[in-house]
Design a protein around this motif. Structure first.
Motif, PDB file in Angstrom:
ATOM      1  N   ILE A 218      -1.620  -2.532  -6.930  1.00  0.00           N
ATOM      2  CA  ILE A 218      -1.836  -2.176  -5.526  1.00  0.00           C
ATOM      3  C   ILE A 218      -0.683  -1.284  -5.087  1.00  0.00           C
ATOM      4  O   ILE A 218       0.473  -1.706  -5.067  1.00  0.00           O
ATOM      5  CB  ILE A 218      -1.926  -3.425  -4.634  1.00  0.00           C
ATOM      6  N   MET A 219      -0.998  -0.044  -4.767  1.00  0.00           N
ATOM      7  CA  MET A 219       0.001   0.930  -4.335  1.00  0.00           C
ATOM      8  C   MET A 219       0.089   0.891  -2.813  1.00  0.00           C
ATOM      9  O   MET A 219      -0.939   0.955  -2.127  1.00  0.00           O
ATOM     10  CB  MET A 219      -0.394   2.335  -4.802  1.00  0.00           C
ATOM     11  N   THR A 220       1.299   0.795  -2.282  1.00  0.00           N
ATOM     12  CA  THR A 220       1.455   0.730  -0.829  1.00  0.00           C
ATOM     13  C   THR A 220       2.463   1.763  -0.346  1.00  0.00           C
ATOM     14  O   THR A 220       3.446   2.070  -1.024  1.00  0.00           O
ATOM     15  CB  THR A 220       1.916  -0.666  -0.369  1.00  0.00           C
ATOM     16  N   ASP A 221       2.198   2.278   0.831  1.00  0.00           N
ATOM     17  CA  ASP A 221       3.120   3.176   1.523  1.00  0.00           C
ATOM     18  C   ASP A 221       2.643   3.266   2.968  1.00  0.00           C
ATOM     19  O   ASP A 221       1.633   2.652   3.327  1.00  0.00           O
ATOM     20  CB  ASP A 221       3.157   4.555   0.853  1.00  0.00           C
ATOM     21  N   ILE A 222       3.343   4.029   3.772  1.00  0.00           N
ATOM     22  CA  ILE A 222       2.929   4.179   5.161  1.00  0.00           C
ATOM     23  C   ILE A 222       1.626   4.981   5.235  1.00  0.00           C
ATOM     24  O   ILE A 222       1.235   5.645   4.271  1.00  0.00           O
ATOM     25  CB  ILE A 222       4.029   4.850   6.006  1.00  0.00           C
ATOM     26  N   ASP A 223       0.968   4.927   6.384  1.00  0.00           N
ATOM     27  CA  ASP A 223      -0.360   5.539   6.557  1.00  0.00           C
ATOM     28  C   ASP A 223      -0.416   6.993   6.100  1.00  0.00           C
ATOM     29  O   ASP A 223      -1.371   7.403   5.433  1.00  0.00           O
ATOM     30  CB  ASP A 223      -0.783   5.473   8.033  1.00  0.00           C
TER      31      ASP A 223
ATOM     32  N   VAL B  42      -6.703  -0.067  -9.893  1.00  0.00           N
ATOM     33  CA  VAL B  42      -5.700   0.581  -9.047  1.00  0.00           C
ATOM     34  C   VAL B  42      -6.284   0.761  -7.650  1.00  0.00           C
ATOM     35  O   VAL B  42      -7.354   1.353  -7.492  1.00  0.00           O
ATOM     36  CB  VAL B  42      -5.275   1.947  -9.618  1.00  0.00           C
ATOM     37  N   GLN B  43      -5.582   0.233  -6.668  1.00  0.00           N
ATOM     38  CA  GLN B  43      -6.020   0.336  -5.280  1.00  0.00           C
ATOM     39  C   GLN B  43      -4.857   0.798  -4.414  1.00  0.00           C
ATOM     40  O   GLN B  43      -3.689   0.578  -4.749  1.00  0.00           O
ATOM     41  CB  GLN B  43      -6.545  -1.016  -4.789  1.00  0.00           C
ATOM     42  N   VAL B  44      -5.186   1.436  -3.315  1.00  0.00           N
ATOM     43  CA  VAL B  44      -4.180   1.997  -2.412  1.00  0.00           C
ATOM     44  C   VAL B  44      -4.401   1.429  -1.018  1.00  0.00           C
ATOM     45  O   VAL B  44      -5.543   1.343  -0.550  1.00  0.00           O
ATOM     46  CB  VAL B  44      -4.280   3.537  -2.366  1.00  0.00           C
ATOM     47  N   THR B  45      -3.317   1.047  -0.366  1.00  0.00           N
ATOM     48  CA  THR B  45      -3.440   0.577   1.011  1.00  0.00           C
ATOM     49  C   THR B  45      -2.154   0.871   1.772  1.00  0.00           C
ATOM     50  O   THR B  45      -1.074   0.995   1.177  1.00  0.00           O
ATOM     51  CB  THR B  45      -3.743  -0.936   1.056  1.00  0.00           C
ATOM     52  N   ALA B  46      -2.280   1.000   3.081  1.00  0.00           N
ATOM     53  CA  ALA B  46      -1.107   1.234   3.924  1.00  0.00           C
ATOM     54  C   ALA B  46      -0.341  -0.072   4.112  1.00  0.00           C
ATOM     55  O   ALA B  46      -0.937  -1.135   4.291  1.00  0.00           O
ATOM     56  CB  ALA B  46      -1.531   1.793   5.275  1.00  0.00           C
ATOM     57  N   LEU B  47       0.979   0.018   4.051  1.00  0.00           N
ATOM     58  CA  LEU B  47       1.838  -1.134   4.326  1.00  0.00           C
ATOM     59  C   LEU B  47       3.118  -0.632   4.975  1.00  0.00           C
ATOM     60  O   LEU B  47       3.936   0.021   4.334  1.00  0.00           O
ATOM     61  CB  LEU B  47       2.163  -1.904   3.042  1.00  0.00           C
ATOM     62  N   ASP B  48       3.246  -0.932   6.251  1.00  0.00           N
ATOM     63  CA  ASP B  48       4.455  -0.605   7.006  1.00  0.00           C
ATOM     64  C   ASP B  48       5.292  -1.877   7.078  1.00  0.00           C
ATOM     65  O   ASP B  48       4.858  -2.878   7.647  1.00  0.00           O
ATOM     66  CB  ASP B  48       4.061  -0.127   8.410  1.00  0.00           C
ATOM     67  N   TRP B  49       6.486  -1.867   6.499  1.00  0.00           N
ATOM     68  CA  TRP B  49       7.319  -3.074   6.461  1.00  0.00           C
ATOM     69  C   TRP B  49       7.626  -3.598   7.853  1.00  0.00           C
ATOM     70  O   TRP B  49       7.830  -4.800   8.030  1.00  0.00           O
ATOM     71  CB  TRP B  49       8.644  -2.787   5.754  1.00  0.00           C
ATOM     72  N   THR B  50       7.660  -2.719   8.834  1.00  0.00           N
ATOM     73  CA  THR B  50       8.028  -3.139  10.189  1.00  0.00           C
ATOM     74  C   THR B  50       6.843  -3.688  10.973  1.00  0.00           C
ATOM     75  O   THR B  50       7.020  -4.226  12.067  1.00  0.00           O
ATOM     76  CB  THR B  50       8.640  -1.956  10.980  1.00  0.00           C
ATOM     77  N   ASN B  51       5.634  -3.548  10.437  1.00  0.00           N
ATOM     78  CA  ASN B  51       4.432  -4.041  11.124  1.00  0.00           C
ATOM     79  C   ASN B  51       3.414  -4.412  10.046  1.00  0.00           C
ATOM     80  O   ASN B  51       2.410  -3.739   9.852  1.00  0.00           O
ATOM     81  CB  ASN B  51       3.879  -2.956  12.054  1.00  0.00           C
ATOM     82  N   ARG B  52       3.696  -5.509   9.346  1.00  0.00           N
ATOM     83  CA  ARG B  52       3.050  -5.758   8.061  1.00  0.00           C
ATOM     84  C   ARG B  52       2.002  -6.869   8.055  1.00  0.00           C
ATOM     85  O   ARG B  52       1.315  -7.056   7.055  1.00  0.00           O
ATOM     86  CB  ARG B  52       4.115  -6.111   7.019  1.00  0.00           C
ATOM     87  N   SER B  53       1.874  -7.624   9.114  1.00  0.00           N
ATOM     88  CA  SER B  53       1.068  -8.841   9.081  1.00  0.00           C
ATOM     89  C   SER B  53      -0.372  -8.583   8.637  1.00  0.00           C
ATOM     90  O   SER B  53      -0.869  -9.199   7.688  1.00  0.00           O
ATOM     91  CB  SER B  53       1.079  -9.514  10.454  1.00  0.00           C
ATOM     92  N   GLN B  54      -1.067  -7.665   9.316  1.00  0.00           N
ATOM     93  CA  GLN B  54      -2.468  -7.406   8.973  1.00  0.00           C
ATOM     94  C   GLN B  54      -2.600  -6.785   7.589  1.00  0.00           C
ATOM     95  O   GLN B  54      -3.540  -7.095   6.846  1.00  0.00           O
ATOM     96  CB  GLN B  54      -3.104  -6.498  10.024  1.00  0.00           C
ATOM     97  N   ALA B  55      -1.661  -5.918   7.232  1.00  0.00           N
ATOM     98  CA  ALA B  55      -1.717  -5.271   5.918  1.00  0.00           C
ATOM     99  C   ALA B  55      -1.576  -6.296   4.799  1.00  0.00           C
ATOM    100  O   ALA B  55      -2.288  -6.233   3.786  1.00  0.00           O
ATOM    101  CB  ALA B  55      -0.626  -4.212   5.809  1.00  0.00           C
ATOM    102  N   LEU B  56      -0.677  -7.261   4.965  1.00  0.00           N
ATOM    103  CA  LEU B  56      -0.503  -8.286   3.940  1.00  0.00           C
ATOM    104  C   LEU B  56      -1.731  -9.185   3.849  1.00  0.00           C
ATOM    105  O   LEU B  56      -2.134  -9.593   2.752  1.00  0.00           O
ATOM    106  CB  LEU B  56       0.749  -9.118   4.231  1.00  0.00           C
ATOM    107  N   GLN B  57      -2.339  -9.496   4.986  1.00  0.00           N
ATOM    108  CA  GLN B  57      -3.570 -10.281   4.956  1.00  0.00           C
ATOM    109  C   GLN B  57      -4.671  -9.534   4.208  1.00  0.00           C
ATOM    110  O   GLN B  57      -5.451 -10.127   3.454  1.00  0.00           O
ATOM    111  CB  GLN B  57      -4.027 -10.597   6.386  1.00  0.00           C
ATOM    112  N   HIS B  58      -4.735  -8.217   4.404  1.00  0.00           N
ATOM    113  CA  HIS B  58      -5.718  -7.394   3.694  1.00  0.00           C
ATOM    114  C   HIS B  58      -5.462  -7.433   2.185  1.00  0.00           C
ATOM    115  O   HIS B  58      -6.395  -7.542   1.383  1.00  0.00           O
ATOM    116  CB  HIS B  58      -5.648  -5.957   4.212  1.00  0.00           C
TER     117      HIS B  58
END
Length: 208
Positions: A20-25, A45-61
């Motif tokens: 799972i590849m993560t980075d900002i939007d 291989v999957q890609v998703t947005a993950l902002d460390w400062t606003n991560r709750s919903q992204a981590l749930q995803h």
């Protein structure tokens, strides 16, 4: 984040079952293009947005969608466990001090470290209330992932902030030897001398 995606795509090319590849939007479209150019597909291989400062919903995803398997749990225990995550790969992700706390908090979330342990440190966490202990025994947790962090020294302040924050979580860490000479060290690897630099290190970080 994943940046150009070299670390993530290399892991996939070497046989990782799921990456799972993560980075900002704003970085996500370019990562999708690199996945397609290298002929990888979901779910490997999957890609998703993950902002460390606003991560709750992204981590749930990540937990509920990207890491979810099609296998139906055969018991209540299996159903309550989060999907397994083996490694967190991070390469040169720290370049400004103010991002360090958000990164460390994201690592703590991915390693299932409780808020009590983050707030009070390891010693106090071991003396937590019986109700907290009961909850831990009835709610199974998967083995926490290991963090492999390729880290480039930039300032003493950044170093101290990062490693003090990891220590506060009670995490263990080890600097990985890059010359491959110690055959008794299972973590030792060989890196060509042209890529080894005095200010570059790879750290293994884990929760016991």
């Amino acid at each position: 984040g994943a940046g150009q995606g070299i670390v993530s795509l290399s892991a996939a090319a070497l046989g990782a079952e799921r990456v799972i590849m993560t980075d900002i939007d704003s970085a996500v479209p370019a990562l999708h293009r690199r996945v397609r150019l290298n002929r990888f597909q979901a779910p490997q291989v999957q890609v998703t947005a993950l902002d460390w400062t606003n991560r709750s919903q992204a981590l749930q995803h990540i937990w509920n969608d990207l890491l979810a398997t099609s296998t139906t749990p055969c018991s209540t225990t299996a159903a309550t466990m989060k999907p397994r995550l083996d490694y967190i790969l991070a390469s040169d992700v720290i370049w400004v001090d103010y991002l360090v706390p958000a990164l460390v908090e994201t690592i703590a979330d991915l390693m299932h470290i409780t808020k009590e342990r983050r707030d009070s440190g390891t010693h106090h966490h071991l003396q937590s209330s019986s109700s907290s202990q009961d909850e831990q025994t009835t709610t199974p947790r998967p083995q926490p992932p290991v963090l492999l962090l390729a880290y480039q020294f930039r300032s003493t302040r950044s170093d101290q902030l990062l490693f003090d924050s990891l220590d506060q979580l009670g995490l263990q860490r080890k600097k990985i030897a890059l010359d491959g000479e110690n055959i008794d060290d299972q973590d030792s690897v060989y890196m060509d001398s042209q890529f080894r630099k005095p200010n570059l290190a790879i750290w293994k970080v884990w929760k016991e």
